[in-house]
Design a protein around this motif. Structure first.
Motif, PDB file in Angstrom:
ATOM      1  N   LEU A 181     -72.052  -2.321  70.133  1.00  0.00           N
ATOM      2  CA  LEU A 181     -73.154  -2.497  71.070  1.00  0.00           C
ATOM      3  C   LEU A 181     -73.929  -1.200  71.287  1.00  0.00           C
ATOM      4  O   LEU A 181     -75.164  -1.213  71.415  1.00  0.00           O
ATOM      5  N   GLU A 182     -73.241  -0.086  71.333  1.00  0.00           N
ATOM      6  CA  GLU A 182     -73.945   1.192  71.452  1.00  0.00           C
ATOM      7  C   GLU A 182     -74.868   1.405  70.255  1.00  0.00           C
ATOM      8  O   GLU A 182     -75.998   1.898  70.403  1.00  0.00           O
ATOM      9  N   LYS A 183     -74.408   1.031  69.079  1.00  0.00           N
ATOM     10  CA  LYS A 183     -75.241   1.196  67.888  1.00  0.00           C
ATOM     11  C   LYS A 183     -76.363   0.169  67.853  1.00  0.00           C
ATOM     12  O   LYS A 183     -77.465   0.466  67.364  1.00  0.00           O
ATOM     13  N   ILE A 184     -76.125  -1.039  68.350  1.00  0.00           N
ATOM     14  CA  ILE A 184     -77.198  -2.028  68.421  1.00  0.00           C
ATOM     15  C   ILE A 184     -78.300  -1.535  69.349  1.00  0.00           C
ATOM     16  O   ILE A 184     -79.491  -1.638  69.038  1.00  0.00           O
ATOM     17  N   ALA A 185     -77.905  -0.988  70.501  1.00  0.00           N
ATOM     18  CA  ALA A 185     -78.899  -0.437  71.418  1.00  0.00           C
ATOM     19  C   ALA A 185     -79.688   0.685  70.753  1.00  0.00           C
ATOM     20  O   ALA A 185     -80.912   0.779  70.911  1.00  0.00           O
ATOM     21  N   ARG A 233     -54.734 -16.271  67.883  1.00  0.00           N
ATOM     22  CA  ARG A 233     -55.673 -15.600  66.988  1.00  0.00           C
ATOM     23  C   ARG A 233     -57.006 -15.478  67.715  1.00  0.00           C
ATOM     24  O   ARG A 233     -57.538 -16.463  68.234  1.00  0.00           O
ATOM     25  N   ILE A 234     -57.534 -14.277  67.781  1.00  0.00           N
ATOM     26  CA  ILE A 234     -58.786 -14.034  68.484  1.00  0.00           C
ATOM     27  C   ILE A 234     -59.719 -13.222  67.602  1.00  0.00           C
ATOM     28  O   ILE A 234     -59.281 -12.451  66.748  1.00  0.00           O
ATOM     29  N   PRO A 235     -61.036 -13.381  67.784  1.00  0.00           N
ATOM     30  CA  PRO A 235     -61.989 -12.585  67.001  1.00  0.00           C
ATOM     31  C   PRO A 235     -61.913 -11.108  67.361  1.00  0.00           C
ATOM     32  O   PRO A 235     -61.602 -10.745  68.503  1.00  0.00           O
ATOM     33  N   LEU A 236     -62.227 -10.290  66.409  1.00  0.00           N
ATOM     34  CA  LEU A 236     -62.284  -8.852  66.661  1.00  0.00           C
ATOM     35  C   LEU A 236     -63.283  -8.529  67.769  1.00  0.00           C
ATOM     36  O   LEU A 236     -63.098  -7.569  68.524  1.00  0.00           O
ATOM     37  N   ALA A 237     -64.323  -9.330  67.881  1.00  0.00           N
ATOM     38  CA  ALA A 237     -65.374  -9.058  68.854  1.00  0.00           C
ATOM     39  C   ALA A 237     -64.892  -9.149  70.289  1.00  0.00           C
ATOM     40  O   ALA A 237     -65.600  -8.729  71.200  1.00  0.00           O
ATOM     41  N   ALA A 239     -71.459 -10.004  62.603  1.00  0.00           N
ATOM     42  CA  ALA A 239     -70.995 -11.305  62.104  1.00  0.00           C
ATOM     43  C   ALA A 239     -69.519 -11.246  61.732  1.00  0.00           C
ATOM     44  O   ALA A 239     -68.744 -12.164  62.024  1.00  0.00           O
ATOM     45  N   HIS A 240     -69.124 -10.160  61.091  1.00  0.00           N
ATOM     46  CA  HIS A 240     -67.717 -10.000  60.714  1.00  0.00           C
ATOM     47  C   HIS A 240     -66.828  -9.937  61.952  1.00  0.00           C
ATOM     48  O   HIS A 240     -65.725 -10.506  61.966  1.00  0.00           O
ATOM     49  N   ALA A 241     -67.289  -9.285  62.988  1.00  0.00           N
ATOM     50  CA  ALA A 241     -66.492  -9.160  64.209  1.00  0.00           C
ATOM     51  C   ALA A 241     -66.244 -10.502  64.875  1.00  0.00           C
ATOM     52  O   ALA A 241     -65.254 -10.673  65.594  1.00  0.00           O
ATOM     53  N   HIS A 242     -67.135 -11.472  64.642  1.00  0.00           N
ATOM     54  CA  HIS A 242     -66.980 -12.780  65.261  1.00  0.00           C
ATOM     55  C   HIS A 242     -66.311 -13.804  64.347  1.00  0.00           C
ATOM     56  O   HIS A 242     -65.907 -14.877  64.818  1.00  0.00           O
ATOM     57  N   THR A 243     -66.211 -13.499  63.070  1.00  0.00           N
ATOM     58  CA  THR A 243     -65.558 -14.438  62.158  1.00  0.00           C
ATOM     59  C   THR A 243     -64.187 -13.956  61.708  1.00  0.00           C
ATOM     60  O   THR A 243     -63.379 -14.756  61.242  1.00  0.00           O
ATOM     61  N   ARG A 244     -63.930 -12.679  61.838  1.00  0.00           N
ATOM     62  CA  ARG A 244     -62.630 -12.121  61.488  1.00  0.00           C
ATOM     63  C   ARG A 244     -61.711 -12.226  62.699  1.00  0.00           C
ATOM     64  O   ARG A 244     -62.019 -11.705  63.768  1.00  0.00           O
ATOM     65  N   HIS A 245     -60.555 -12.880  62.532  1.00  0.00           N
ATOM     66  CA  HIS A 245     -59.619 -13.060  63.631  1.00  0.00           C
ATOM     67  C   HIS A 245     -58.390 -12.184  63.432  1.00  0.00           C
ATOM     68  O   HIS A 245     -57.995 -11.884  62.304  1.00  0.00           O
ATOM     69  N   THR A 246     -57.817 -11.800  64.537  1.00  0.00           N
ATOM     70  CA  THR A 246     -56.610 -10.980  64.531  1.00  0.00           C
ATOM     71  C   THR A 246     -55.660 -11.514  65.591  1.00  0.00           C
ATOM     72  O   THR A 246     -56.010 -12.409  66.365  1.00  0.00           O
ATOM     73  N   SER A 247     -54.484 -10.968  65.634  1.00  0.00           N
ATOM     74  CA  SER A 247     -53.486 -11.455  66.578  1.00  0.00           C
ATOM     75  C   SER A 247     -53.919 -11.176  68.006  1.00  0.00           C
ATOM     76  O   SER A 247     -54.417 -10.094  68.327  1.00  0.00           O
ATOM     77  N   MET A 300     -74.100 -10.239  71.727  1.00  0.00           N
ATOM     78  CA  MET A 300     -74.196  -9.422  70.517  1.00  0.00           C
ATOM     79  C   MET A 300     -74.915 -10.168  69.402  1.00  0.00           C
ATOM     80  O   MET A 300     -75.795  -9.612  68.727  1.00  0.00           O
ATOM     81  N   GLN A 301     -74.536 -11.412  69.180  1.00  0.00           N
ATOM     82  CA  GLN A 301     -75.133 -12.140  68.066  1.00  0.00           C
ATOM     83  C   GLN A 301     -76.591 -12.485  68.313  1.00  0.00           C
ATOM     84  O   GLN A 301     -77.390 -12.515  67.371  1.00  0.00           O
TER      85      GLN A 301
END
Length: 916
Positions: free
Chosen positions: A614-618, A600-604, A585-593, A894-895
């Motif tokens: 994704l490796e850890k989700i698997a 501004r784009i999400p970390l994801a 969730a943080h990766a999709h709501t946190r934006h960076t340059s 991912m989500q």
């Protein structure tokens, strides 16, 4: 001068189509969103208006295209994200949810659904080919129709014959998974579920200097068919992919995973959740997940979390209550007291005695309380499993013990086994219980300082306590070994006479009142001894037992430790899934340059970020399926296979808890500095898992024991060795046409044509692809066999007349064998779950996830597998590309994958890391 290469494709064959419109990813701000740079949407360049969504509909200058709803009646679950409008000159992605009928060469109908996040709005600027007459109406997942341009991604179900060009119903884009057709009610012909076509227009790679704009291709004429990619050397259509790092960090997808709008993704998340929280026996019997009598579906997100009486729905509903929310700024003592108050809420939510009897319900309780309150998770494990469970296991049917004080929590139970000088060698503990012939009772003593009971929760926090104490039974002047004794420790006035309790310093793990406890001439009644067939004491002080070995009697007395291993695994597993949900969730709501000025784009959107997650989700999915499988084996074990099942549980506990620590560590790192603060709910999880690694048997110790048993007694599955590739085979390194560097950019979808137990080891490995899941499983079997052989060889070659030195010579190989065994067991559980998955879109997504898990686990072993001829040089060279492509395919989902973890809505909404 900086060059921006917008397409990465090492295959430069003429006419190969390229996709310039990557699928939208979760987490982008909606059209019209203004970022810190004051730009609308994703980062439209100054003075440039976004392209209209349809011909003849030009929005006013400087405004963003308005989103279209993702299907009539579609609901957006919590934390659903929307897509950003593309920069000018970019080809956007069409409406995600509605489907467009497409006529295939053989007359079959396919559905075009663009894979997108739940509730994601479309990107503007879509270029689509004009459909033939009568094909411009879109059917939503809810059954309604809408007019407008067709979806971008056209998913084709190819005929069994050679691939042909499919009629274009949408713009150039990646094809969707054939399995995803089930989301729209489409039935595909047999044999086509694993074949994917990508329809699109051919484009040349453009290398642009800073400030230049990429020109989109002109729309095709009405009825113009999209050209299928050229066939590969094997005559099969090769799916293609385009990776575009310059556009918001998004990746072009092949669309092999189930696409769709909010409803379709919610369906997939619900199916995944049912698989995660349904026991193995229920899945194999075809039983759908359903809430038990004490639970209900809370919040309606991510599917049902109930299963076959294991109580997932009950515990999920319980921790959703306000009493279980994180309370900041508490001292260690205050947080410990809070855990005891929550224990009473748990006790009110279930039948305590029934809970203690049911390993499934106990494990489920740990899964849901572990990430909420580590101290509570520890207390439930001690009270219900070790304490109350031990009393129930030693009940005399003729004279049952009154357990009402403990089931009503008028006295909280604790378990006292480990001593200051005796931890992993608990069989050598020194606490004594001398039988008194005159009274028939016992006198409990701590003979030495090193015999003090270490770390039990024996303070007066939480109210009166009663303990089950492990002590040596001394009767008639003979030491009969270790038995358990029910011992009152404190009442409402404090600790009882003869019992000394000294608090230990606070640890970094769960907030629990750990103490040192000693006994001095504490009298116990005759009924204090916990007796069963393994040991009974006659009034004269004579021991009768069905087990002549004192060690076996001890292990039987503390057999609840085995269920405890399952509980520790479950608690750590729940923590790992929670950490991943927060980090995703943080990766999709946190934006960076972004790569462009002011963007501004999400970390994801960054491969370096989402690839690790994704490796850890698997891994989390694989571990969950493993736990369900092993739990079912324990619930149904027999005396004949009890020893083997206990060993598997020990291996599973070590594997899950170690992997869970890696998952939470990675998740915390992906949250940056904000992940270090306890109120964000992630940093404490790693510390709590450390406790699970040590509790109920230190991981390394129980793995060492399992390794020693397996070297000598355990038959390892040994598939027949594959033959050496013939020199005339094109994959043989000496073949004149063999080219190790000719790596495909898209290895195609993974396949799982056989049951998980099928071993294609009797064929030439060069004939197998790294997308064949059964081939990958066979490679894990070869790896386990290899380390088993090495361990046995080392043991034989070790020094003679020195058992320790001989074992030390073999131990490193033996532990590698255990690791390989755990990997294979986990893969087997994953593939078994995949075999019993009937919802086709879910199965397609889960197949890709299993593929990623297998590739990740096999990578460290590739050197050995290559040396032994189980892999070819071609496999080694294509492994990075296959792994990278699998991550690329899964990234937009991912989500969906973490929504299936079904964490309570209040838990996520009150976590600062899950919000912008």
């Amino acid at each position: 001068m900086t060059l921006l290469t917008l397409h990465k494709d090492t295959d430069q064959r003429p006419g190969k189509p390229r996709n310039c419109s990557p699928h939208p990813l979760p987490g982008n701000p909606p059209p019209g969103h203004t970022d810190k740079a004051g730009k609308s949407g994703q980062a439209g360049r100054a003075g440039k208006a976004p392209r209209p969504e349809t011909a003849g509909q030009t929005p006013p200058a400087g405004t963003a295209a308005q989103p279209r709803t993702a299907g009539a009646g579609a609901k957006t679950p919590p934390h659903a994200d929307t897509a950003q409008a593309p920069a000018d000159g970019e080809t956007g992605t069409a409406l995600p949810a509605p489907a467009t009928a497409q006529t295939l060469p053989d007359g079959e109908a396919a559905t075009a659904l663009a894979p997108t996040a739940v509730g994601q709005a479309p990107r503007s600027g879509t270029h689509s080919k004009t459909p033939p007459p009568g094909e411009n109406r879109q059917t939503s997942l809810s059954g309604d129709t809408a007019t407008g341009p067709p979806a971008t991604a056209a998913r084709a179900a190819p005929a069994p014959t050679a691939p042909t060009a499919a009629t274009a119903a949408g713009a150039a884009g990646a094809a969707g998974a054939a399995g995803a057709a089930g989301a729209a009610g489409e039935t595909l012909p047999a044999g086509n579920a694993g074949t994917f076509l990508q329809a699109g227009t051919a484009q040349q790679t453009q290398t642009l200097t800073a400030g230049q704009t990429r020109q989109a291709p002109p729309p095709a004429e009405a009825g113009t068919p999209a050209q299928a990619p050229p066939p590969g050397a094997d005559g099969k259509t090769l799916p293609t992919s385009a990776e575009e790092t310059g556009e918001a960090g998004q990746d072009g997808q092949d669309g092999e995973v189930p696409p769709g709008g909010a409803d379709a993704r919610a369906d997939v998340a619900g199916e995944l959740s049912a698989l995660l929280f349904t026991s193995t026996s229920a899945r194999t019997a075809g039983t759908a997940a359903a809430p038990d009598s004490g639970g209900d579906r809370a919040d309606g997100e991510g599917g049902e979390a109930g299963s076959e009486g294991d109580g997932h729905a009950r515990w999920r509903a319980l921790i959703s209550r306000p009493e279980f929310r994180y309370v900041p700024d508490l001292s260690h003592a205050e947080r410990t007291a809070l855990s005891y108050r929550r224990l009473r809420l748990v006790n009110q939510a279930a039948d305590p005695a029934q809970l203690a009897r049911d390993p499934g319900r106990l494990a489920a309780l740990h899964e849901w309380t572990g990430f909420i309150d580590g101290g509570l998770c520890t207390l439930t494990s001690i009270h219900y499993n070790l304490f109350l469970g031990s009393l129930i296991d030693h009940q005399d049917p003729d004279t049952p013990r009154d357990l009402s004080d403990y089931t009503a929590l008028r006295s909280t139970g604790t378990f006292l086994c480990t001593e200051l000088d005796h931890g992993n060698d608990a069989a050598a503990l020194k606490t004594t219980a001398h039988h008194d012939p005159e009274t028939g009772g016992f006198i409990l003593n701590t003979p030495t300082p090193g015999a003090a009971k270490f770390m039990p929760n024996t303070s007066t926090t939480g109210g009166p306590k009663t303990g089950v104490v492990a002590a040596r039974l001394i009767a008639g002047g003979k030491d009969h070994g270790i038995f358990l004794f029910l011992t009152p420790l404190s009442d409402s006035h404090g600790h009882l006479p003869g019992i000394t309790v000294r608090p230990l310093p606070a640890s970094n793990g769960p907030a629990v009142d750990h103490c040192l406890t000693t006994f001095e001439n504490v009298p116990l009644p005759r009924t204090a001894l916990l007796e069963a067939d393994h040991g009974r004491l006659t009034p004269e002080g004579t021991l009768t037992s069905t087990l002549g070995n004192p060690r076996k009697r001890f292990l039987h007395s503390i057999n609840r430790v085995t269920t405890g291993k399952l509980c520790m695994s479950a608690g750590c597993l729940g923590m790992a899934r929670a950490a991943l949900a927060i980090a995703t969730a943080h990766a999709h709501t946190r934006h960076t340059s972004g790569p462009r000025r002011g963007q501004r784009i999400p970390l994801a959107h960054h491969r370096t970020h989402h690839g690790r997650l994704l490796e850890k989700i698997a891994t989390a999915y694989a571990l969950t399926f493993l736990h369900r499988n092993v739990l079912a084996q324990w619930k149904n074990h027999t005396p004949h296979n009890r020893t083997e099942t206990e060993r598997l549980i020990a291996i599973t506990k070590g594997w899950i808890t170690w992997q869970a620590r890696d998952i939470t560590t990675e998740s915390r790192e992906r949250c940056g500095a904000q992940g270090l603060f306890p109120h964000n709910g992630i940093t404490d999880l790693t510390h709590n898992i450390e406790g699970g690694i040590t509790a109920e048997g230190d991981n390394l110790v129980i793995w060492t024991k399992a390794a020693a048993e397996m070297i000598l007694n355990h038959p390892t599955p040994t598939p027949p060795p594959p033959p050496t590739p013939h020199p005339n085979h094109p994959h043989h390194p000496h073949h004149p046409h063999h080219n190790e560097q000719n790596q495909p950019t898209n290895p195609g979808p993974p396949t799982h044509p056989h049951p998980a137990d099928t071993n294609p080891a009797d064929t030439d490995p060069a004939q197998h692809s790294l997308t064949d899941l059964n081939f990958l499983y066979t490679l894990l079997t070869h790896t386990e066999t290899l380390w088993h052989t090495r361990a046995r060889t080392a043991l034989r070659q070790g020094p003679t007349h020195n058992p320790l030195a001989r074992w030390n010579h073999a131990a490193p190989h033996a532990l590698n064998m255990i690791t390989a065994h755990a990997q294979r067991q986990t893969a087997h559980a994953f593939l078994t779950t995949l075999t019993h998955t009937t919802h086709q879109p879910t199965k397609t997504l889960l197949t890709h996830l299993a593929h990623l898990y297998l590739l990740t686990q096999l990578t460290p072993h590739t050197g050995d597998l290559l040396a032994l001829g189980h892999l070819t040089p071609h496999h080694i060279h294509t492994l990075p590309t296959t792994h990278n492509h699998t991550i690329q395919t899964l990234q937009p989902h991912m989500q969906t994958l973490t929504h299936a973890f079904n964490l309570p809505h209040p838990y996520l909404t009150h976590n600062p890391l899950t919000h912008p």
